[in-house]
Every structure is written in structure tokens, then in C-alpha cells.
Design a protein around this motif. Structure first.
Motif, mmCIF file in Angstrom:
data_model
loop_
_atom_site.group_PDB
_atom_site.id
_atom_site.type_symbol
_atom_site.label_atom_id
_atom_site.label_comp_id
_atom_site.label_asym_id
_atom_site.label_seq_id
_atom_site.Cartn_x
_atom_site.Cartn_y
_atom_site.Cartn_z
ATOM 1 N N PRO A 12 0.843 -1.201 0.000
ATOM 2 C CA PRO A 12 0.000 0.000 0.000
ATOM 3 C C PRO A 12 0.874 1.246 0.000
ATOM 4 O O PRO A 12 2.042 1.196 0.356
ATOM 5 N N ILE A 13 0.283 2.357 -0.393
ATOM 6 C CA ILE A 13 1.047 3.598 -0.379
ATOM 7 C C ILE A 13 1.187 4.085 1.060
ATOM 8 O O ILE A 13 0.411 3.705 1.936
ATOM 9 N N GLU A 14 2.196 4.917 1.304
ATOM 10 C CA GLU A 14 2.445 5.423 2.646
ATOM 11 C C GLU A 14 1.256 6.253 3.125
ATOM 12 O O GLU A 14 0.751 7.118 2.410
ATOM 13 N N MET A 15 0.801 5.967 4.348
ATOM 14 C CA MET A 15 -0.421 6.593 4.859
ATOM 15 C C MET A 15 -0.303 8.108 4.957
ATOM 16 O O MET A 15 -1.261 8.834 4.658
ATOM 17 N N SER A 16 0.864 8.619 5.392
ATOM 18 C CA SER A 16 1.007 10.069 5.523
ATOM 19 C C SER A 16 0.851 10.749 4.164
ATOM 20 O O SER A 16 0.229 11.817 4.056
ATOM 21 N N GLY A 17 1.403 10.133 3.114
ATOM 22 C CA GLY A 17 1.255 10.681 1.764
ATOM 23 C C GLY A 17 -0.184 10.634 1.299
ATOM 24 O O GLY A 17 -0.688 11.587 0.685
ATOM 25 N N ALA A 18 -0.876 9.519 1.598
ATOM 26 C CA ALA A 18 -2.285 9.377 1.197
ATOM 27 C C ALA A 18 -3.154 10.425 1.881
ATOM 28 O O ALA A 18 -4.020 11.053 1.247
ATOM 29 N N ILE A 19 -2.924 10.637 3.176
ATOM 30 C CA ILE A 19 -3.703 11.635 3.917
ATOM 31 C C ILE A 19 -3.446 13.032 3.361
ATOM 32 O O ILE A 19 -4.377 13.836 3.174
ATOM 33 N N ALA A 20 -2.175 13.330 3.064
ATOM 34 C CA ALA A 20 -1.841 14.643 2.503
ATOM 35 C C ALA A 20 -2.564 14.867 1.181
ATOM 36 O O ALA A 20 -3.075 15.964 0.912
ATOM 37 N N LEU A 21 -2.637 13.838 0.350
ATOM 38 C CA LEU A 21 -3.307 13.969 -0.950
ATOM 39 C C LEU A 21 -4.812 14.141 -0.792
ATOM 40 O O LEU A 21 -5.436 14.902 -1.545
ATOM 41 N N LEU A 22 -5.404 13.461 0.164
ATOM 42 C CA LEU A 22 -6.840 13.627 0.408
ATOM 43 C C LEU A 22 -7.146 15.030 0.939
ATOM 44 O O LEU A 22 -8.125 15.657 0.525
ATOM 45 N N VAL A 23 -6.302 15.515 1.847
ATOM 46 C CA VAL A 23 -6.476 16.891 2.343
ATOM 47 C C VAL A 23 -6.319 17.886 1.195
ATOM 48 O O VAL A 23 -7.059 18.872 1.104
ATOM 49 N N ALA A 24 -5.364 17.608 0.305
ATOM 50 C CA ALA A 24 -5.164 18.476 -0.860
ATOM 51 C C ALA A 24 -6.419 18.516 -1.719
ATOM 52 O O ALA A 24 -6.848 19.584 -2.173
ATOM 53 N N GLY A 25 -7.026 17.351 -1.959
ATOM 54 C CA GLY A 25 -8.247 17.300 -2.764
ATOM 55 C C GLY A 25 -9.401 18.043 -2.119
ATOM 56 O O GLY A 25 -10.161 18.753 -2.785
ATOM 57 N N ILE A 26 -9.535 17.902 -0.806
ATOM 58 C CA ILE A 26 -10.594 18.615 -0.080
ATOM 59 C C ILE A 26 -10.358 20.123 -0.153
ATOM 60 O O ILE A 26 -11.303 20.911 -0.343
ATOM 61 N N SER A 27 -9.102 20.534 -0.030
ATOM 62 C CA SER A 27 -8.765 21.957 -0.090
ATOM 63 C C SER A 27 -9.123 22.549 -1.448
ATOM 64 O O SER A 27 -9.677 23.651 -1.542
ATOM 65 N N TRP A 28 -8.799 21.818 -2.528
ATOM 66 C CA TRP A 28 -9.164 22.282 -3.877
ATOM 67 C C TRP A 28 -10.676 22.431 -3.992
ATOM 68 O O TRP A 28 -11.172 23.407 -4.558
ATOM 69 N N SER A 29 -11.420 21.455 -3.467
ATOM 70 C CA SER A 29 -12.879 21.490 -3.557
ATOM 71 C C SER A 29 -13.451 22.691 -2.810
ATOM 72 O O SER A 29 -14.381 23.349 -3.286
ATOM 73 N N LEU A 30 -12.889 22.985 -1.642
ATOM 74 C CA LEU A 30 -13.325 24.158 -0.885
ATOM 75 C C LEU A 30 -13.028 25.436 -1.663
ATOM 76 O O LEU A 30 -13.854 26.363 -1.704
ATOM 77 N N ALA A 31 -11.868 25.476 -2.327
ATOM 78 C CA ALA A 31 -11.516 26.638 -3.139
ATOM 79 C C ALA A 31 -12.504 26.816 -4.288
ATOM 80 O O ALA A 31 -12.882 27.938 -4.626
ATOM 81 N N ALA A 32 -12.926 25.702 -4.888
ATOM 82 C CA ALA A 32 -13.876 25.774 -5.993
ATOM 83 C C ALA A 32 -15.215 26.356 -5.537
ATOM 84 O O ALA A 32 -15.858 27.118 -6.264
ATOM 85 N N VAL A 33 -15.620 26.000 -4.321
ATOM 86 C CA VAL A 33 -16.858 26.555 -3.765
ATOM 87 C C VAL A 33 -16.700 28.059 -3.540
ATOM 88 O O VAL A 33 -17.564 28.857 -3.907
ATOM 89 N N LEU A 34 -15.576 28.456 -2.952
ATOM 90 C CA LEU A 34 -15.347 29.870 -2.657
ATOM 91 C C LEU A 34 -15.178 30.708 -3.912
ATOM 92 O O LEU A 34 -15.535 31.892 -3.934
ATOM 93 N N THR A 35 -14.626 30.103 -4.967
ATOM 94 C CA THR A 35 -14.408 30.840 -6.218
ATOM 95 C C THR A 35 -15.706 31.439 -6.737
ATOM 96 O O THR A 35 -15.725 32.515 -7.327
ATOM 97 N N ARG A 36 -16.795 30.735 -6.515
ATOM 98 C CA ARG A 36 -18.103 31.202 -7.001
ATOM 99 C C ARG A 36 -18.664 32.331 -6.151
ATOM 100 O O ARG A 36 -19.637 32.970 -6.521
ATOM 101 N N LYS A 37 -18.058 32.578 -5.005
ATOM 102 C CA LYS A 37 -18.595 33.579 -4.080
ATOM 103 C C LYS A 37 -17.680 34.792 -3.899
ATOM 104 O O LYS A 37 -18.118 35.821 -3.406
ATOM 105 N N LEU A 38 -16.405 34.661 -4.278
ATOM 106 C CA LEU A 38 -15.442 35.743 -4.074
ATOM 107 C C LEU A 38 -15.363 36.662 -5.290
ATOM 108 O O LEU A 38 -15.646 36.244 -6.415
ATOM 109 N N ARG A 39 -14.953 37.899 -5.046
ATOM 110 C CA ARG A 39 -14.771 38.851 -6.135
ATOM 111 C C ARG A 39 -13.366 38.689 -6.708
ATOM 112 O O ARG A 39 -12.374 38.874 -6.006
ATOM 113 N N LEU A 40 -13.296 38.343 -7.989
ATOM 114 C CA LEU A 40 -12.028 38.099 -8.665
ATOM 115 C C LEU A 40 -11.979 38.903 -9.960
ATOM 116 O O LEU A 40 -13.020 39.370 -10.449
#
Length: 315
Positions: A154-182
Motif C-alpha cells: 500500500p502507499i504510505e499513509m502520511s502521503g495518502a492523507i496529505a493527498l486527500l487533504v489536498a483534494g478537499i482543499s481544492w474542492s473548498l476553493a472551488a466553492v469559494l471561487t463562485r462567491k469571491l470577487r475576482l
């Protein structure tokens, strides 16, 4: 009013080839780079350089610089997209094969869909979506599980967790992009976000002590070529092709990079990077891709496409 003439077929094919194969191959370039350059520093150099080029290009064309409020919005998104998403991706690739990292990052549509169901309320949890979400989660479980080994580690757990957090962070950014002034210009908006992201990544590298013990003269030509490829091909050329395609093809077609990139990354990692390609990788990848295909082809309320540099989204 005359309709805009459709571009020549070879230009369309070239642009698709760039977002498919260039973005897919950037994961291996990251893997090569982080072997010699600290991850947050490498990411900072990549996005600062790319952001400066895009910002200067748009200013040269007469596009106004972002306002103070727009810079604030860009900086907030830069924290989520570049420091959290890309920073963690670069960090994880010290521990996880590049192809697997791409597959893990392909779960971003899973988190996007959860955000649309739970936060934006633009999606309903149907049987189809519920099945797709379970399949995607199952794919991730196969990649990290110590039980479902299929004869492969299996892949190293710390790396897997970091990648999942990264994916969640991108998703949160996508939600905010629709609400922020850019900035109205999507290229200027992305250039500003990359520039802010590059600065914040470099500051993060300093706080984490990545400058200590790092010697520029010790970095090999191979690592510098990897960084150059990430800046020029991955960020500047890849993003330009993506923006151009969005204006000439349906977003659903352009969005197919989300499930082509991981396949390209796995194959490039296997053939050029010497990474393993066992049953675990194949099964986990297939499950994640099935999930992504079902999710991205499920109809939802029409919304303007998000134009943020992505490698997988993004690499």
C-alpha cells in the motif's frame, strides 16, 4: 452577427493533447524535482515564475491589475489551491509514486460533488451519485488498505492523507471561487492566484526550514529541467491551452482531462519513472476513474466553468 468560425481540427487536437499528456506527465516531473529540491520551495518557484509571466502578459495586453479586494480574494484562494493543494501534492510525492498521486488527486470531483450536495445545494444525492461516491471511496481504500494488497504494497499513509487533504482543499476553493470577487479576466485571475501562491509557498518553505541545508549548486540539471517543464509546459502552455479550449469546446469535453490525466500519469510513471504497476494500482485506478466518469457526466444545474489552472486538475 456572424458566428465565430470554428478553429481548425488540428488546433483542437493539439490543445487536447496538451491538457491530456502534458498535465498527465507533470506528476512525474514533480516526483523528479522533489528528490533534490524541498517540496514547498519547488512549488513556490514553479508558481511564482508562471504567475509573473501570466500577470505581465495580461498587463501588457492592457488588462487592469486586480483591485485590493480582488488581490485579497486571490490570496485566500492561493492558500487553498497552491499552499494546501499543490504544496501537499509536492510534499506527498516524496513518499507516493507519481501515478498513484495523480489517481488520488483525481478524487477531487468526489469532494466537489459532496460540497455541491451538502454546501451549495446544487446537487441532490441520487442513487447514481451515491453509487459513484462509494466506488470512488472504494478505489482510495484499495490504494491505502493493508488488507486488500493484491500482492502489492500500500502507499504510505502520511502521503495518502496529505493527498486527500489536498483534494478537499481544492474542492473548498472551488466553492469559494463562485462567491469571491475576482478579476473579470480569467487569465489575470489565475495569474494573480499563481503569483500569490508562489509567494505564499516560498514563505511556507522558509517557515518549515526548507532553506536550511539547501544548496542551489547541488541541484542537478535533471531537476532544473523538471522545474522548467513544470513552469513552461505544465503551467503556462497547459493553462493557455485549457483556457483556449474552454472558449471553443463544451466544458464537458474539456473536463475529460480529469480522468485521462491519471491514466497518463500512471503509464508515464511506469514507463519513464520505473514505478510499479501492480494489481492494486490497476484496480484502485479503475475504481476511481469509474467514479469520476459517472460524477462528471451526471447532469446538474448550469454554471459557468471554473477556470483555475488544474492538473488533474493540475498538477
Amino acid at each position: 452577427m456572424n458566428a465565430t468560425p470554428r478553429p481548425q481540427a488540428w488546433k483542437i487536437l493539439l490543445a487536447f493533447a496538451i491538457i491530456y499528456f502534458v498535465w498527465g506527465s507533470t506528476f512525474l516531473a514533480i516526483r523528479v524535482g522533489v528528490r533534490e529540491v524541498p517540496p514547498f520551495l519547488l512549488a513556490g518557484m514553479r508558481f511564482f515564475a508562471a504567475g509573473i509571466v501570466l500577470y505581465a502578459w495580461m498587463r501588457g495586453k492592457g488588462t487592469p491589475s486586480p483591485t485590493g479586494r480582488e488581490w485579497a480574494s486571490a490570496s485566500l484562494l492561493a492558500v487553498l489551491i497552491f499552499v494546501m493543494d499543490y504544496g501537499l501534492l509536492f510534499w506527498a510525492e516524496q513518499r507516493v509514486p507519481s501515478g498513484i498521486a495523480a489517481v488520488m488527486m483525481a478524487t477531487i470531483p468526489v469532494f466537489m460533488t459532496l460540497a455541491e450536495i451538502l454546501v451549495l445545494r446544487t446537487q441532490r444525492l441520487t442513487l447514481r451519485l451515491g453509487f459513484a461516491l462509494l466506488i470512488g471511496i472504494g478505489g482510495v481504500a484499495v490504494l491505502v488498505s493493508h488488507e486488500a494488497g493484491f500482492g502489492e504494497k500500500p502507499i504510505e499513509m502520511s502521503g495518502a492523507i496529505a493527498l486527500l487533504v489536498a483534494g478537499i482543499s481544492w474542492s473548498l476553493a472551488a466553492v469559494l471561487t463562485r462567491k469571491l470577487r475576482l478579476p473579470e479576466s480569467k487569465v489575470m485571475s489565475s495569474g494573480a492566484q499563481m503569483l500569490a501562491g508562489g509567494i505564499l509557498l516560498t514563505l511556507t518553505a522558509a517557515v518549515l526550514g526548507e532553506f536550511r541545508g539547501f544548496h542551489v549548486e547541488a541541484v542537478s540539471i535533471k531537476a532544473w529541467l523538471a522545474l522548467t517543464y513544470l513552469i513552461v509546459a505544465g503551467s503556462i502552455v497547459g493553462f493557455t491551452a485549457y483556457v483556449w479550449l474552454i472558449h471553443h469546446e463544451a466544458p464537458t469535453k474539456v473536463g475529460t482531462y480529469a480522468y485521462v490525466n491519471p491514466v497518463v500519469a500512471v503509464l508515464v510513471g511506469y514507463f519513464l519513472g520505473g514505478e510499479a504497476l501492480g494489481a492494486r494500482t490497476v484496480v484502485g485506478t479503475l475504481l476511481v476513474l469509474v467514479s469520476v466518469v459517472v460524477i462528471t457526466t451526471t447532469p446538474k444545474k448550469a454554471e459557468p466553468p471554473l477556470i483555475i489552472e488544474a492538473e488533474v486538475a493540475e498538477s
